[in-house]
Scaffold this active site. Structure first.
Site, PDB file in Angstrom:
ATOM      1  N   GLU A  32      72.271  44.180  57.155  1.00 38.83           N
ATOM      2  CA  GLU A  32      72.934  42.962  57.623  1.00 38.83           C
ATOM      3  C   GLU A  32      72.543  42.610  59.056  1.00 38.83           C
ATOM      4  O   GLU A  32      73.275  41.899  59.758  1.00 38.83           O
ATOM      5  CB  GLU A  32      74.452  43.125  57.491  1.00 38.83           C
ATOM      6  CG  GLU A  32      74.900  43.160  56.047  1.00 38.83           C
ATOM      7  CD  GLU A  32      76.269  43.803  55.894  1.00 38.83           C
ATOM      8  OE1 GLU A  32      77.243  43.081  55.690  1.00 38.83           O
ATOM      9  OE2 GLU A  32      76.365  45.033  55.992  1.00 38.83           O
TER      10      GLU A  32
ATOM     11  N   SER B  18      77.266  45.324  51.835  1.00 38.35           N
ATOM     12  CA  SER B  18      76.442  44.202  51.372  1.00 38.35           C
ATOM     13  C   SER B  18      75.969  44.355  49.934  1.00 38.35           C
ATOM     14  O   SER B  18      74.948  43.804  49.555  1.00 38.35           O
ATOM     15  CB  SER B  18      75.223  43.918  52.245  1.00 38.35           C
ATOM     16  OG  SER B  18      74.964  44.892  53.160  1.00 38.35           O
TER      17      SER B  18
ATOM     18  N   TYR C   2      73.645  36.807  50.645  1.00 38.18           N
ATOM     19  CA  TYR C   2      72.724  36.441  51.719  1.00 38.18           C
ATOM     20  C   TYR C   2      71.503  35.614  51.323  1.00 38.18           C
ATOM     21  O   TYR C   2      70.861  35.048  52.181  1.00 38.18           O
ATOM     22  CB  TYR C   2      72.229  37.713  52.430  1.00 38.18           C
ATOM     23  CG  TYR C   2      73.362  38.550  52.925  1.00 38.18           C
ATOM     24  CD1 TYR C   2      74.271  38.030  53.854  1.00 38.18           C
ATOM     25  CD2 TYR C   2      73.574  39.827  52.440  1.00 38.18           C
ATOM     26  CE1 TYR C   2      75.342  38.769  54.294  1.00 38.18           C
ATOM     27  CE2 TYR C   2      74.647  40.580  52.882  1.00 38.18           C
ATOM     28  CZ  TYR C   2      75.522  40.052  53.801  1.00 38.18           C
ATOM     29  OH  TYR C   2      76.581  40.780  54.227  1.00 38.18           O
TER      30      TYR C   2
ATOM     31  N   ARG D 149      88.972  42.356  57.557  1.00 37.87           N
ATOM     32  CA  ARG D 149      89.115  41.483  56.397  1.00 37.87           C
ATOM     33  C   ARG D 149      89.456  42.398  55.234  1.00 37.87           C
ATOM     34  O   ARG D 149      88.768  43.374  54.975  1.00 37.87           O
ATOM     35  CB  ARG D 149      87.814  40.733  56.136  1.00 37.87           C
ATOM     36  CG  ARG D 149      88.009  39.472  55.269  1.00 37.87           C
ATOM     37  CD  ARG D 149      86.697  38.891  54.808  1.00 37.87           C
ATOM     38  NE  ARG D 149      86.085  39.790  53.860  1.00 37.87           N
ATOM     39  CZ  ARG D 149      84.792  40.147  53.890  1.00 37.87           C
ATOM     40  NH1 ARG D 149      83.976  39.683  54.798  1.00 37.87           N
ATOM     41  NH2 ARG D 149      84.316  40.990  52.990  1.00 37.87           N
TER      42      ARG D 149
ATOM     43  N   ASP E 274      89.929  42.952  51.339  1.00 39.54           N
ATOM     44  CA  ASP E 274      89.422  42.370  50.094  1.00 39.54           C
ATOM     45  C   ASP E 274      90.173  42.903  48.876  1.00 39.54           C
ATOM     46  O   ASP E 274      90.397  44.113  48.760  1.00 39.54           O
ATOM     47  CB  ASP E 274      87.927  42.686  49.927  1.00 39.54           C
ATOM     48  CG  ASP E 274      87.060  42.033  51.006  1.00 39.54           C
ATOM     49  OD1 ASP E 274      87.587  41.249  51.808  1.00 39.54           O
ATOM     50  OD2 ASP E 274      85.841  42.321  51.024  1.00 39.54           O
TER      51      ASP E 274
ATOM     52  N   GLU F 270      88.667  46.862  49.363  1.00 37.01           N
ATOM     53  CA  GLU F 270      88.141  47.502  50.576  1.00 37.01           C
ATOM     54  C   GLU F 270      88.543  46.716  51.807  1.00 37.01           C
ATOM     55  O   GLU F 270      88.954  45.562  51.719  1.00 37.01           O
ATOM     56  CB  GLU F 270      86.615  47.589  50.499  1.00 37.01           C
ATOM     57  CG  GLU F 270      85.952  46.226  50.330  1.00 37.01           C
ATOM     58  CD  GLU F 270      84.446  46.236  50.624  1.00 37.01           C
ATOM     59  OE1 GLU F 270      83.948  47.243  51.135  1.00 37.01           O
ATOM     60  OE2 GLU F 270      83.800  45.219  50.364  1.00 37.01           O
TER      61      GLU F 270
ATOM     62  N   ASN G 281      86.962  45.507  55.583  1.00 39.59           N
ATOM     63  CA  ASN G 281      85.769  45.370  56.399  1.00 39.59           C
ATOM     64  C   ASN G 281      86.214  45.296  57.849  1.00 39.59           C
ATOM     65  O   ASN G 281      86.870  44.334  58.242  1.00 39.59           O
ATOM     66  CB  ASN G 281      84.999  44.116  55.989  1.00 39.59           C
ATOM     67  CG  ASN G 281      84.451  44.269  54.573  1.00 39.59           C
ATOM     68  OD1 ASN G 281      83.404  44.861  54.375  1.00 39.59           O
ATOM     69  ND2 ASN G 281      85.186  43.780  53.583  1.00 39.59           N
TER      70      ASN G 281
ATOM     71  N   GLY H  11      82.077  39.330  58.864  1.00 41.01           N
ATOM     72  CA  GLY H  11      81.169  38.290  59.348  1.00 41.01           C
ATOM     73  C   GLY H  11      81.898  37.373  60.317  1.00 41.01           C
ATOM     74  O   GLY H  11      83.082  37.073  60.145  1.00 41.01           O
TER      75      GLY H  11
HETATM   76  N1  LIG Z   1      85.984  47.644  40.331  1.00 40.21           N
HETATM   77  C1  LIG Z   1      85.393  46.444  40.330  1.00 40.21           C
HETATM   78  N2  LIG Z   1      85.685  45.523  39.369  1.00 40.21           N
HETATM   79  C2  LIG Z   1      85.085  44.314  39.375  1.00 40.21           C
HETATM   80  N3  LIG Z   1      84.170  43.921  40.264  1.00 40.21           N
HETATM   81  C3  LIG Z   1      83.823  44.786  41.249  1.00 40.21           C
HETATM   82  C4  LIG Z   1      84.420  46.093  41.326  1.00 40.21           C
HETATM   83  N4  LIG Z   1      83.871  46.723  42.378  1.00 40.21           N
HETATM   84  C5  LIG Z   1      82.979  45.882  42.928  1.00 40.21           C
HETATM   85  N5  LIG Z   1      82.929  44.707  42.250  1.00 40.21           N
HETATM   86  C6  LIG Z   1      82.025  43.579  42.556  1.00 40.21           C
HETATM   87  O1  LIG Z   1      80.979  44.045  43.397  1.00 40.21           O
HETATM   88  C7  LIG Z   1      81.036  43.431  44.703  1.00 40.21           C
HETATM   89  C8  LIG Z   1      80.665  44.421  45.784  1.00 40.21           C
HETATM   90  O2  LIG Z   1      81.526  45.530  45.741  1.00 40.21           O
HETATM   91  P1  LIG Z   1      82.268  46.063  47.049  1.00 40.21           P
HETATM   92  O3  LIG Z   1      83.072  47.243  46.641  1.00 40.21           O
HETATM   93  O4  LIG Z   1      82.988  44.950  47.688  1.00 40.21           O
HETATM   94  O5  LIG Z   1      81.050  46.586  47.944  1.00 40.21           O
HETATM   95  P2  LIG Z   1      80.457  46.114  49.363  1.00 40.21           P
HETATM   96  O6  LIG Z   1      81.019  47.059  50.359  1.00 40.21           O
HETATM   97  O7  LIG Z   1      78.994  46.269  49.222  1.00 40.21           O
HETATM   98  O8  LIG Z   1      80.908  44.700  49.594  1.00 40.21           O
HETATM   99  C9  LIG Z   1      82.446  42.887  44.795  1.00 40.21           C
HETATM  100  O9  LIG Z   1      82.529  41.803  45.694  1.00 40.21           O
HETATM  101  C10 LIG Z   1      82.716  42.489  43.346  1.00 40.21           C
HETATM  102  O10 LIG Z   1      82.051  41.279  43.022  1.00 40.21           O
HETATM  103 MG   LIG Z   2      82.777  43.858  49.480  1.00 45.32          MG
END
Ligand SMILES: Nc1ncnc2c1ncn2[C@@H]1O[C@H](COP(=O)(O)OP(=O)(O)O)[C@@H](O)[C@H]1O
Ligand SMILES: [Mg+2]
Length: 364
Positions: free
Chosen positions: A17, A182, A251, A290, A292, A306, A308, A312
């Site tokens: 990033e 990301s 991105y 943030r 999520d 999660e 953050n 951003g």
């Molecule tokens: N358990 C889950 N069920 C449904 N979608 C998920 C799940 N985990 C991740 N995702 C999808 O994958 C994306 C990235 O996962 P995330 O855990 O937010 O990782 P990062 O830290 O890379 O953002 C999420 O924004 C969502 O679209």
């Molecule tokens: Mg995420």
């Protein structure tokens, strides 16, 4: 003008990033009130080395406001000497992902006795680590998708058991490196035969991998700003353009949509804001984050996904946008973050002084 606060704005870095960070830093620099702050740009190259002052200044000035318009540079220094000389009064780290968002730059600031914006060392490391975060969510009684943690060592010695643990969650599952971001190294696994490859892909980025039950969900985000009382913004929503919110979505193309505010009813909105504050507290977050969520479309329940800790900060990023909608303007947000950083530093200095007082004196 003499008493302007010198703000060390640290950006770039060796994560995927890097460019987003430069664009974010440009927005931050533009929003800082010049009557009160002197911006001191500090840039880390993709190679992990720091740029000299002239280069940092040029990169910040000459880059555009899109990741593909960022000026490329190489750092040549082990560390920006202005940090060691404490030539700034406060640091704003705008670094995403490993080597910045994960407690490393925060630890550097602690060693140098410099105030810095955002989470402390421990909270930065925890928010960066999906496995640790989820264990703490559960301990605080907060809902999060079910998961299994798999270490490289376990994968090496008991592969069949690891696969069985993952499959017991039911398909689809998401497989992710525990400490990245990301969406790099993340797979959605819908087919039993694809699980091993997904785990191996994720193990290429971290020696800890998380397998998580896939939730049919809407993606909701809340911006939290520490304060008395803390602010939980109106929620926003991400509508991914791809199968999930992957790297390209984030991105590379413009296929995903950001809705701010999210179309939720009043009680859903109140609930997710409350949960955002609870998630922030559960991980010991400070300053900003943030938060999520996945809104499970079957049960209508919000599951914590999660935090953050350095979201951003571009002009179109969710974090400043959601706070803006909640009545905290971008310049005001930065004012508050900087004063929180300085207040924490003063507080911690008192603790350090107390701890350093000789035992003989303490007995008195
Ligand atoms: N358990 C889950 N069920 C449904 N979608 C998920 C799940 N985990 C991740 N995702 C999808 O994958 C994306 C990235 O996962 P995330 O855990 O937010 O990782 P990062 O830290 O890379 O953002 C999420 O924004 C969502 O679209
Ligand atoms: Mg995420």
């Amino acid at each position: 003008m003499a008493d302007r606060l010198r703000v060390g704005l640290v950006f770039g870095g060796r994560s995927g990033e890097h460019e987003v960070s430069v664009v974010s830093a440009r927005s931050v620099a533009a929003a800082l009130d010049r009557d009160r702050y002197e911006v001191v740009p500090m840039a880390i190259g993709r190679n992990g080395r720091w740029a000299d002052a002239g280069t940092a200044d040029r990169v910040l000035r000459s880059s555009g406001d899109r990741p593909d318009k960022v000026v490329q540079f190489d750092g040549r220094l082990g560390l920006d000497p202005r940090l060691v000389e404490r030539a700034v009064d406060v640091v704003i780290p705008i670094l995403h992902g490993p080597f910045g968002e994960d407690g490393t730059i925060q630890g550097l600031c602690e060693m140098l006795d410099l105030p810095y914006v955002g989470c402390n060392v421990a909270a930065s490391a925890v928010t960066m680590d999906k496995v640790l975060s989820k264990r703490l969510f559960l301990q605080a009684g907060l809902s999060t998708p079910r998961f299994e943690a798999i270490t490289a060592r376990q994968w090496g010695s008991e592969r069949i058991r690891c696969e069985a643990r993952g499959l017991a969650l039911g398909l689809p599952v998401f497989v992710k490196p525990s400490r990245l971001g990301s969406s790099v190294g993340i797979s959605k696994v819908k087919d039993v035969n694809m699980l091993a490859a997904a785990i191996e892909l994720a193990l290429g980025y971290d020696d800890l991998v998380i397998v998580e039950e896939g939730i049919p969900a809407r993606e909701i985000e809340v911006a939290v700003l520490e304060g008395d009382p803390p602010v939980a913004s109106v929620p926003g929503e991400i509508v991914p353009g791809h199968e999930f919110y992957d790297y390209a979505d984030k991105y590379l193309d413009d296929s995903c949509r950001l809705l701010a505010p999210a179309p939720l009813d009043a009680s859903q909105s109140a609930e997710v804001r409350k949960l955002a504050l609870a998630g922030f507290a559960a991980l010991g977050a400070e300053g900003m984050a943030r938060v999520d969520f996945l809104l499970d479309t079957r049960s209508g329940r919000f599951l914590l996904s999660e935090l953050n800790s350095i979201p951003g900060f571009t002009s179109i990023s969710m974090y400043p946008r959601l706070l803006g909608l909640s009545g905290v303007s971008y310049p005001e947000l930065l004012d508050r973050l900087v004063s929180l950083a300085r207040a924490r530093h003063a507080r911690r200095r008192r603790f350090a002084d107390a701890a350093l007082r000789p035992l003989s004196e303490r007995a008195k």
